[in-house]
Design a protein around this motif. Structure first.
Motif, short mmCIF file in Angstrom:
data_model
loop_
_atom_site.label_atom_id
_atom_site.label_comp_id
_atom_site.label_asym_id
_atom_site.label_seq_id
_atom_site.Cartn_x
_atom_site.Cartn_y
_atom_site.Cartn_z
N VAL A 208 17.87 49.01 35.13
CA VAL A 208 19.01 49.31 35.90
C VAL A 208 20.19 48.17 35.56
CG1 VAL A 208 18.47 48.33 37.96
CG2 VAL A 208 20.34 50.26 38.05
N ALA A 209 21.45 48.69 35.31
CA ALA A 209 22.73 47.77 35.08
C ALA A 209 23.62 48.20 35.98
CB ALA A 209 22.98 47.90 33.52
N TYR A 210 24.39 47.00 36.46
CA TYR A 210 25.41 47.24 37.42
C TYR A 210 26.64 46.86 36.69
CZ TYR A 210 21.59 47.78 40.68
OH TYR A 210 20.70 47.98 41.34
N LEU A 211 27.77 47.47 36.83
CA LEU A 211 29.14 46.77 36.55
C LEU A 211 29.78 46.36 37.60
CD1 LEU A 211 31.48 46.51 34.39
CD2 LEU A 211 32.17 48.81 35.05
N VAL A 212 30.17 45.08 37.66
CA VAL A 212 30.60 44.18 38.88
C VAL A 212 32.04 43.92 38.54
CG1 VAL A 212 30.35 42.21 40.42
CG2 VAL A 212 28.32 43.65 39.32
N SER A 213 33.01 44.14 39.32
CA SER A 213 34.29 43.70 39.14
C SER A 213 34.72 42.76 40.21
CB SER A 213 35.04 45.05 38.81
OG SER A 213 35.35 45.85 40.04
N MET A 214 35.48 41.90 40.15
CA MET A 214 36.07 41.08 41.16
C MET A 214 37.52 40.65 40.54
SD MET A 214 32.86 38.60 42.08
CE MET A 214 32.35 38.15 40.35
N GLY A 215 38.33 40.77 41.64
CA GLY A 215 39.88 40.57 41.33
C GLY A 215 40.10 39.20 41.96
N TYR A 216 41.14 38.24 41.29
CA TYR A 216 41.49 37.13 41.93
C TYR A 216 42.73 36.89 41.58
CZ TYR A 216 41.50 35.57 36.92
OH TYR A 216 41.93 35.54 35.76
N ARG A 217 43.26 36.04 42.78
CA ARG A 217 44.67 35.74 42.80
C ARG A 217 45.11 34.55 43.54
NH1 ARG A 217 47.52 39.91 44.67
NH2 ARG A 217 46.04 41.48 44.29
N GLY A 218 46.24 34.12 43.21
CA GLY A 218 46.66 32.70 43.87
C GLY A 218 46.79 32.59 45.31
N ALA A 219 47.08 33.70 46.12
CA ALA A 219 47.23 33.92 47.22
C ALA A 219 46.52 34.79 48.02
CB ALA A 219 48.87 33.87 47.80
N ALA A 220 46.41 34.83 49.35
CA ALA A 220 45.82 35.97 50.00
C ALA A 220 46.61 37.19 50.02
CB ALA A 220 45.57 35.59 51.47
N LEU A 221 45.87 38.19 50.02
CA LEU A 221 46.45 39.70 49.90
C LEU A 221 46.87 40.01 51.38
CD1 LEU A 221 47.42 42.08 48.07
CD2 LEU A 221 44.93 43.04 48.52
N ASP B 240 46.73 38.95 34.11
CA ASP B 240 48.11 39.19 34.21
C ASP B 240 48.96 38.29 33.31
OD1 ASP B 240 50.71 39.43 35.22
OD2 ASP B 240 50.28 38.68 37.16
N PRO B 241 49.80 38.72 32.61
CA PRO B 241 50.69 37.72 31.74
C PRO B 241 51.19 36.85 32.64
CG PRO B 241 50.92 40.34 31.23
CD PRO B 241 50.20 40.04 32.14
N ASP B 242 51.85 36.92 33.98
CA ASP B 242 52.42 36.20 34.74
C ASP B 242 51.26 35.12 35.35
OD1 ASP B 242 54.82 37.26 34.17
OD2 ASP B 242 54.58 38.58 35.79
N ALA B 243 50.19 35.30 35.13
CA ALA B 243 49.06 34.33 35.70
C ALA B 243 48.92 34.48 37.23
CB ALA B 243 49.14 33.03 35.19
N GLU B 244 49.32 35.64 37.89
CA GLU B 244 49.32 35.77 39.32
C GLU B 244 48.09 36.43 39.79
OE1 GLU B 244 51.57 34.75 41.54
OE2 GLU B 244 52.47 33.68 39.88
N VAL B 245 47.28 37.62 39.12
CA VAL B 245 46.19 37.85 39.42
C VAL B 245 45.36 38.33 38.05
CG1 VAL B 245 47.13 39.24 41.33
CG2 VAL B 245 47.07 40.45 38.89
N GLY B 246 43.92 38.39 38.47
CA GLY B 246 43.20 38.79 37.08
C GLY B 246 41.96 39.53 37.56
N ILE B 247 41.15 40.22 36.62
CA ILE B 247 40.00 40.84 37.11
C ILE B 247 38.77 40.14 36.09
CG2 ILE B 247 38.92 42.98 37.07
CD1 ILE B 247 41.55 44.28 37.86
N GLU B 248 37.84 39.94 36.69
CA GLU B 248 36.58 39.71 35.94
C GLU B 248 35.56 40.90 35.96
OE1 GLU B 248 35.71 36.78 34.47
OE2 GLU B 248 37.48 35.42 35.07
N LEU B 249 34.92 41.01 34.90
CA LEU B 249 33.94 42.46 34.65
C LEU B 249 32.86 41.84 34.16
CD1 LEU B 249 36.52 44.89 33.07
CD2 LEU B 249 35.83 44.88 35.35
N MET B 250 31.81 42.11 34.90
CA MET B 250 30.47 41.54 34.42
C MET B 250 29.48 42.79 34.40
SD MET B 250 29.98 38.09 36.13
CE MET B 250 30.64 38.26 37.59
#
Length: 63
Positions: free
Chosen positions: A30-43, A9-19
């Protein structure tokens, strides 16, 4: 094998890691696409248990 990327996120509030993670123990490859989001505060409006952990980011602090 592991590969991935990050969507920031350009405002550095949230992001998503893809693996992409390969399971070497499976009988067939077999391969898995794993996505995890992160943020500075609880949702606040999230349903159920959504937190899998916290980490310390070198620039953004605790996520």
């Amino acid at each position: 094998m592991k590969a991935g990327g990050r969507l920031d996120d350009p405002d550095a509030e949230v992001g998503i890691e893809l693996m992409v993670v390969a399971d070497a123990t499976a009988q067939e490859k077999v391969a898995y696409l794993v996505s995890m989001g992160y943020r500075g505060a609880a949702l606040q409006d999230a349903l159920g248990e959504t937190l899998i952990g916290t980490c310390e980011h070198g620039v953004l602090g605790t996520r």
